[in-house]
Write an enzyme that holds these catalytic residues in place. Structure first.
Site, PDB file in Angstrom:
ATOM      1  N   GLY A   1       1.037  -1.061  -0.127  1.00 19.67           N
ATOM      2  CA  GLY A   1       0.021  -0.091  -0.235  1.00 19.67           C
ATOM      3  C   GLY A   1       0.827   1.077  -0.235  1.00 19.67           C
TER       4      GLY A   1
ATOM      5  N   ASN B   1      -7.285   3.779   9.391  1.00 16.59           N
ATOM      6  CA  ASN B   1      -6.783   2.861   9.900  1.00 16.59           C
ATOM      7  C   ASN B   1      -6.767   2.523  10.955  1.00 16.59           C
ATOM      8  OD1 ASN B   1      -4.162   4.460   9.377  1.00 16.59           O
ATOM      9  ND2 ASN B   1      -3.142   3.924  10.518  1.00 16.59           N
TER      10      ASN B   1
ATOM     11  N   GLN C   1      -7.879  -0.417   4.090  1.00 19.20           N
ATOM     12  CA  GLN C   1      -8.395  -1.088   5.466  1.00 19.20           C
ATOM     13  C   GLN C   1      -9.571  -1.319   4.718  1.00 19.20           C
ATOM     14  OE1 GLN C   1      -7.096  -1.974   8.192  1.00 19.20           O
ATOM     15  NE2 GLN C   1      -5.339  -0.718   7.609  1.00 19.20           N
TER      16      GLN C   1
ATOM     17  N   SER D   1      -4.218  -3.731  -0.446  1.00 21.60           N
ATOM     18  CA  SER D   1      -2.410  -4.007   0.407  1.00 21.60           C
ATOM     19  C   SER D   1      -3.332  -5.567   0.164  1.00 21.60           C
ATOM     20  CB  SER D   1      -2.279  -3.223   1.325  1.00 21.60           C
ATOM     21  OG  SER D   1      -1.503  -4.038   1.876  1.00 21.60           O
ATOM     22  N   ALA D   2      -2.190  -6.391  -0.238  1.00 18.49           N
ATOM     23  CA  ALA D   2      -2.825  -7.799  -0.306  1.00 18.49           C
ATOM     24  C   ALA D   2      -2.947  -8.551   1.407  1.00 18.49           C
ATOM     25  CB  ALA D   2      -1.916  -8.816  -0.612  1.00 18.49           C
ATOM     26  N   HIS D   3      -1.819  -7.759   2.606  1.00 21.54           N
ATOM     27  CA  HIS D   3      -2.075  -8.229   3.962  1.00 21.54           C
ATOM     28  C   HIS D   3      -2.565  -8.544   4.598  1.00 21.54           C
ATOM     29  CE1 HIS D   3       0.035  -5.521   6.367  1.00 21.54           C
ATOM     30  NE2 HIS D   3       0.330  -4.717   4.853  1.00 21.54           N
TER      31      HIS D   3
ATOM     32  N   THR E   1      11.434  -7.154 -11.782  1.00 21.76           N
ATOM     33  CA  THR E   1      11.120  -7.906 -11.735  1.00 21.76           C
ATOM     34  C   THR E   1       9.825  -8.271 -10.261  1.00 21.76           C
ATOM     35  OG1 THR E   1      12.749  -9.320 -12.825  1.00 21.76           O
ATOM     36  CG2 THR E   1      11.085 -10.607 -11.987  1.00 21.76           C
TER      37      THR E   1
ATOM     38  N   CYS F   1       4.536   5.595  16.464  1.00 17.56           N
ATOM     39  CA  CYS F   1       5.993   4.896  17.109  1.00 17.56           C
ATOM     40  C   CYS F   1       7.206   5.650  16.533  1.00 17.56           C
ATOM     41  CB  CYS F   1       6.137   3.773  17.553  1.00 17.56           C
ATOM     42  SG  CYS F   1       7.535   3.174  18.940  1.00 17.56           S
TER      43      CYS F   1
END
Length: 398
Positions: free
Chosen positions: A75, A151, A179, A199-201, A242, A332
């Site tokens: 992302g 988020n 999100q 974003s995939a995760h 790649t 943080c």
């Protein structure tokens, strides 16, 4: 003797959510293809076919042409790639919502164009009146970055109204939808967006891969559009290098699974409701963005206490030791915990903002997980109250 690691109750899905087994299987299969997808021979074509399939799957989730999908490392890169298009599109200034993810704020700060921050209201939503004011400040073409859902607080942003204003003024809009995409139905064309990041995760795919959907004259390659990583011409010149074949395969698999799981994700709002009802009943908690339409899985709250033990850093460590994984509403930096820029922009005082915790649920979250958290939270709150009482009594004992 080897000790088994503690099994945590995981309530940090906005940071990352577990990979679906189907996505893992797609990645394993892709790892078995030993070729460069840019090579013209048969093994290379097999690798290319994996990427093409994932592009179709991702485009299908977004209801856009597969050719509009540009794969990235995640992302953050997708957001940066979108902002890089401001100058080629003719924009003369950036407008950025105050609640954006740090990757957007930092890309904007490093941009060649002047940036105007658009304020949030008390519920954590971009203030459309301030957006109107920003657009009236200059006739120069503007490029707006506004996320779909925050988020930290889960507050869903008014991107449809923002897009209408931007296009009415001849400008552009990019949406960080990390999100939302893969969690709830979200179709960029319905909001008339120009660019959209995912974003995939966050949706059951692997970390380290994402995509940018380019919805304007998407098929006209640079000029005028500008790649950020140059050299190989991959992703039609948008993003050289790649391709991460296994990661892209995992993203595609997660994208294909997502629509069947929208209803399950939406039902997380019931668990979130139980969580917040119990927190409020304690009488010592503030829930942020309560008045906004929010993602069903997200709750950001703080203990109304000024002791050091109530601060987010201390609370996260204490909960971790009790087997509960949560995160903070703060950013943080260099080991120093600072108040959340989102909560600060909402007008939340620094003492309360420094106490903010974020609970984010996922498809695997159960009622038992919520009950375990609440038991641990009650224990933590009791400890803090005891320490506060002891501190109050100390002057009387001397």
């Amino acid at each position: 003797m080897t000790m088994k690691p503690m099994m945590h109750t995981y309530l940090d899905h906005n940071a990352s959510t577990p990979v679906w087994e189907e996505a893992l299987n797609a990645m394993r299969e892709a790892l078995g293809v030993d070729a460069n997808p840019s090579s013209p021979h048969a093994p290379g074509r097999r690798a290319r076919a994996i990427i093409d399939t994932a592009r179709e799957q991702t485009g299908g989730l977004l209801r856009v042409s597969p050719l509009a999908v540009v794969f990235t490392s995640g992302g953050a890169e997708a957001n940066g790639l979108a902002l890089a298009q401001a100058v080629p599109l003719g924009a003369k200034r950036l407008l950025v919502s105050a609640g954006e993810h740090p990757c957007v704020l930092q890309h904007a700060a490093a941009h060649s164009l002047p940036t105007r921050i658009v304020q949030l209201d008390k519920n954590g939503c971009m203030d459309l009146d301030d957006l109107d004011a920003a657009l009236c400040e200059s006739d120069d073409i503007a490029f707006l970055a506004c996320m779909a859902a925050n988020n930290e607080t889960g507050a869903i942003q008014p991107i449809e109204q923002a897009a209408e204003r931007m296009h009415g003024a001849g400008g552009f809009i990019h949406c960080d939808a990390v999100q939302t995409i893969g969690r709830i139905p979200f179709y960029p064309a319905d909001y008339n967006l120009d660019f959209c990041a995912l974003s995939a995760h966050k949706m059951g795919g692997p970390a380290g891969v994402g995509a940018l959907a380019c919805l304007r004259e998407t098929l006209e390659m640079p000029p005028p559009f500008q790649g950020v990583i140059l050299g190989g011409g991959q992703e039609r010149g948008w993003r050289s290098g790649t391709e991460n074949i296994a990661g892209i395969a995992g993203l595609g698999a997660a994208a294909s699974l997502a629509p069947a799981r929208f209803e399950t994700f939406n039902k997380l709002g019931q668990l979130r409701g139980k969580l917040e009802d119990e927190l409020v009943s304690s009488g010592n908690v503030t829930i942020f963005s309560k008045g906004a339409n929010r993602m069903p899985n997200t709750s950001c709250f703080a203990m109304n206490d000024t002791t050091q033990a109530a601060k987010a850093e201390s609370s996260i460590i204490a909960l971790d030791l009790m087997g509960i994984a949560v995160s903070s509403g703060s950013a943080c930096s260099s080991g120093k915990l600072a108040p959340s820029h989102v909560l600060t922009a909402m007008g939340v005082g620094s003492h309360l903002a420094q106490n903010a915790l974020r609970i984010s649920l996922g498809w695997q979250t159960t009622r038992a997980d919520i009950e375990r958290f609440l038991e641990s939270w009650q224990e933590l709150a009791s400890r803090i109250k005891t320490k506060e009482n002891q501190k109050t009594l100390e002057p009387c004992l001397h």
